[in-house]
Design a protein around this motif. Structure first.
Motif, PDB file in Angstrom:
ATOM      1  N   ASP A   1      36.220  18.985 -13.069  1.00 26.25           N
ATOM      2  CA  ASP A   1      35.362  19.693 -12.132  1.00 26.25           C
ATOM      3  C   ASP A   1      35.533  19.116 -10.730  1.00 26.25           C
ATOM      4  OD1 ASP A   1      33.906  17.326 -11.976  1.00 26.25           O
ATOM      5  OD2 ASP A   1      32.289  18.024 -13.279  1.00 26.25           O
ATOM      6  N   THR A   2      34.794  19.649  -9.787  1.00 25.50           N
ATOM      7  CA  THR A   2      34.956  19.253  -8.382  1.00 25.50           C
ATOM      8  C   THR A   2      34.514  17.821  -8.122  1.00 25.50           C
ATOM      9  OG1 THR A   2      32.791  20.217  -7.910  1.00 25.50           O
ATOM     10  CG2 THR A   2      34.718  21.619  -7.550  1.00 25.50           C
ATOM     11  N   LYS A   3      33.705  17.239  -9.045  1.00 31.30           N
ATOM     12  CA  LYS A   3      33.243  15.859  -8.880  1.00 31.30           C
ATOM     13  C   LYS A   3      34.158  14.843  -9.552  1.00 31.30           C
ATOM     14  CE  LYS A   3      28.363  17.203  -8.567  1.00 31.30           C
ATOM     15  NZ  LYS A   3      27.019  17.033  -9.167  1.00 31.30           N
ATOM     16  N   GLY A   4      35.251  15.326 -10.121  1.00 35.76           N
ATOM     17  CA  GLY A   4      36.177  14.417 -10.784  1.00 35.76           C
ATOM     18  C   GLY A   4      35.837  14.107 -12.216  1.00 35.76           C
ATOM     19  N   ASN A   5      34.866  14.821 -12.794  1.00 33.39           N
ATOM     20  CA  ASN A   5      34.503  14.600 -14.191  1.00 33.39           C
ATOM     21  C   ASN A   5      35.518  15.272 -15.107  1.00 33.39           C
ATOM     22  OD1 ASN A   5      32.070  13.165 -13.650  1.00 33.39           O
ATOM     23  ND2 ASN A   5      31.082  15.114 -13.155  1.00 33.39           N
ATOM     24  N   LEU A   6      35.968  14.535 -16.088  1.00 32.94           N
ATOM     25  CA  LEU A   6      36.987  15.029 -17.015  1.00 32.94           C
ATOM     26  C   LEU A   6      36.348  15.455 -18.322  1.00 32.94           C
ATOM     27  CD1 LEU A   6      40.101  15.289 -17.642  1.00 32.94           C
ATOM     28  CD2 LEU A   6      39.887  13.040 -18.705  1.00 32.94           C
ATOM     29  N   GLN A   7      36.700  16.645 -18.771  1.00 31.82           N
ATOM     30  CA  GLN A   7      36.235  17.135 -20.065  1.00 31.82           C
ATOM     31  C   GLN A   7      37.434  17.323 -20.978  1.00 31.82           C
ATOM     32  OE1 GLN A   7      34.081  20.842 -19.932  1.00 31.82           O
ATOM     33  NE2 GLN A   7      33.987  21.043 -22.163  1.00 31.82           N
TER      34      GLN A   7
END
Length: 610
Positions: free
Chosen positions: A564-570
């Motif tokens: 996502d735009t915050k750098g969170n990886l799923q």
């Protein structure tokens, strides 16, 4: 009889319920254990431990504490002591003495205790809370040496602290230091000597019995408990209060020997520890007197602040002078010293015994100790994680990935993730694979991740997920089982097993979450790669939806990760339906995707115009 049965059942039920509630709300379990114990004991009057257990109350408390300390000793490795021996030894010697003296002075000046009772309270408060420290460290995952230092301090200082408490207690009974100097010297020597001999004896009994197959597999854990309790009782019979030192040393010896496997004992002890810890806190708190609780005034809060913001920092800074710790590490050590079960149990025992001997202030020991336990756990639990992040020693939501396997497929995926600033570590037993990864700037660990030493040698800071990516389905499952307790069941993944040869072989409850989609094994990924499939990043927007993306690739693209735009990886798994809108998808795409799609060309043209 029926009331006793109901009371004992209530202790077990409330203890386990408090643990579950703490897990659900992601808070320290000790807070709920203390609250429920006080509610059902002093305030509610439903549980009366001393009436239920009679003269067995104090021995049961000692047995519970002994088993808990034995389990804690089994988590200590000599390697950690060798690497941080100076800081650890200074904290459990000079640091303990500084904590004792300053805490005693605070009890004297702030709480108004008599000098003798103040020094006893100070001795009780030198012990840390290993059963509280360990979950906090697991949550914070601090970088550097602080984690192992706090773990060693929390466990080793408990039996040493109990020895100090016994010495002060003996002085209190004799009536003066000069009169009891010879007694103190003899007590110290006998406690250390008897404790060491019985601790070594207990470890040897289990090692010889298991190494020579005198103990069957299904009796390893029951026999271990039998030996622990036998050593605890025998050691205490020869020298009072030396049993806790014996069982802690016994656990340390077993943890560091290489002759017998102890995994089954460790697993059983860990589950037993949770149950015993839960019951013990309910027992101790419900035994408090309502009148003694009402005597705690604002001076108790001032004393708590004095311990947290003055005593602990001074003890750490003064005792670690000359060590190789950085100032950031010292600051973090200075702000993590919760008290736990040993302080609670010893305070309850001494309070009961001294009250029977006519000491008027004895009934205040336990309430103030429980206040310190509740306050330190609350304050450290709430403030230590953000403080560690402020110091740069921890990550709030670790997004990094530990890949089990370092073959070409993993290295190619790691290259893409590295471009997105995702922390990475690849682990493999193949030196060539690790060499290739390191050349490309990807951190690598050469060794078997299932080894006990691996957890000590790998730097897991910044890592929040495990992806078992080997061609061996058994290794993948074992790796997920191994790392489940560290990263959490929701964050361990493995490739889909080969159905053709492994149908029905694995219990789904033992596996990690299946990566990407059912049937996508490493063999299948390599087959697709040979057909021309590539790993590719694509930004999904309102103008170019995920359906457009799949249409572009004839619905043959296999999504693997989302950013996502915050750098969170799923990590995409077969058991969830991700939301692709506004995110970058990393996918395995068919050969037709080698060229840029129209949306990407339009984006590049717009950038050139601007």
């Amino acid at each position: 009889m029926e009331n006793q049965l109901v009371g004992l059942v209530a202790i077990v039920v409330l203890g386990v319920f408090a643990q579950w509630l703490a897990w659900l709300l992601r808070m320290p379990s000790i807070l709920f254990l203390l609250a429920l114990g006080i509610l059902m004991g002093p305030y509610g009057g439903f549980i009366h431990p001393e009436e239920m257990l009679g003269k067995s109350y104090l021995p049961i408390v000692s047995i519970f504490v002994g088993i808990i300390l034995f389990e804690g000793g089994m988590s200590l490795k000599w390697r950690e002591l060798r690497e941080n021996n100076r800081a650890i030894l200074q904290l459990i010697s000079f640091g303990m003495i500084i904590t004792w003296i300053l805490s005693a002075l605070g009890a004297r000046w702030i709480l108004g205790f008599s000098l003798s009772m103040a020094f006893l309270l100070g001795a009780i408060l030198v012990v840390s809370g290993p059963t509280v420290v360990a979950p906090m460290l697991h949550h914070i995952r601090p970088q550097g040496k602080t984690g192992s230092i706090l773990k060693w301090e929390g466990i080793v200082i408990d039996p040493l602290g109990v020895l100090l408490m016994v010495l002060v207690y003996e002085v209190l009974l004799v009536g003066g230091f000069q009169e009891s100097l010879s007694l103190l010297t003899i007590t110290i020597i006998k406690t250390l000597l008897v404790g060491s001999l019985f601790g070594l004896l207990g470890a040897l009994i289990l090692i010889i019995g298991m190494a020579n197959y005198f103990i069957p597999d299904h009796l390893e854990s029951p026999m271990a408990i039998m030996v622990v309790l036998g050593i605890l009782g025998a050691s205490n019979w020869f020298q009072a209060e030396s049993g806790l030192f014996s069982v802690t040393l016994m656990g340390i010896i077993l943890a560091n020997q290489k002759l017998i496997p102890i995994q089954r004992i460790l697993e059983f002890k860990e589950n037993l520890r949770v149950l015993l810890l839960s019951m013990l806190f309910i027992l101790l708190t419900s035994a408090l007197s309502i009148n003694s609780l009402y005597q705690i005034q604002w001076d108790g809060l001032f004393f708590l602040v004095f311990l947290i913001f003055l005593v602990r920092p001074l003890a750490v800074y003064l005792s670690t002078l000359g060590s190789d710790l950085t100032w950031k590490e010292k600051h973090f050590l200075a702000f993590l010293a919760p008290r736990g079960i040993v302080a609670a149990s010893v305070a309850s025992i001494f309070a009961l015994e001294l009250s029977h001997k006519g000491f008027s202030e004895a009934h205040l020991l336990a309430p103030y100790v429980f206040l310190v336990i509740f306050g330190t756990v609350t304050i450290y639990g709430l403030l230590s994680p953000p403080f560690a992040r402020f110091l740069g020693l921890s990550h709030p939501n670790p997004q990094g990935i530990l890949f089990i396997g370092a073959h070409s497929v993993v290295r190619e995926l790691a290259e893409i993730l590295k471009e997105e600033k995702i922390p990475l570590l690849v682990a493999d037993t193949n030196p060539y694979y690790i060499h290739k990864a390191r050349i490309n700037g990807i951190p690598g660990y050469l060794g078997n991740v299932l080894w006990e030493e691996a957890l000590e040698e790998m730097d897991l800071s910044g890592l929040g997920k495990v992806l078992a990516f080997t061609a061996n389905d058994e290794v993948n499952t074992l790796a997920c089982m191994h790392f489940r307790d560290i990263f959490g069941r929701a964050n361990v993944y493995q490739l889909s097993p080969e159905k053709e040869r492994n149908q029905g072989e694995f219990n789904p409850n033992l596996q990690g979450r299946i990566l990407f989609q059912e049937g996508l094994s490493l063999e299948k990924i390599r087959e697709l790669k040979n057909q021309g499939y590539i790993f590719k990043k694509t930004h999904i927007t309102d103008q170019f939806t995920y359906q457009d993306f799949q249409d572009q690739h004839q619905n043959q693209a296999i999504p693997l990760f989302l950013l996502d735009t915050k750098g969170n990886l799923q990590v995409i798994s077969k058991d969830e339906k991700p939301d692709f809108e506004g995110k970058v998808v990393i996918a395995l795409t068919p050969p037709a995707a080698k060229g840029k799609n129209e949306h990407e060309k339009e984006q590049e043209q717009e950038k050139e115009k601007s």
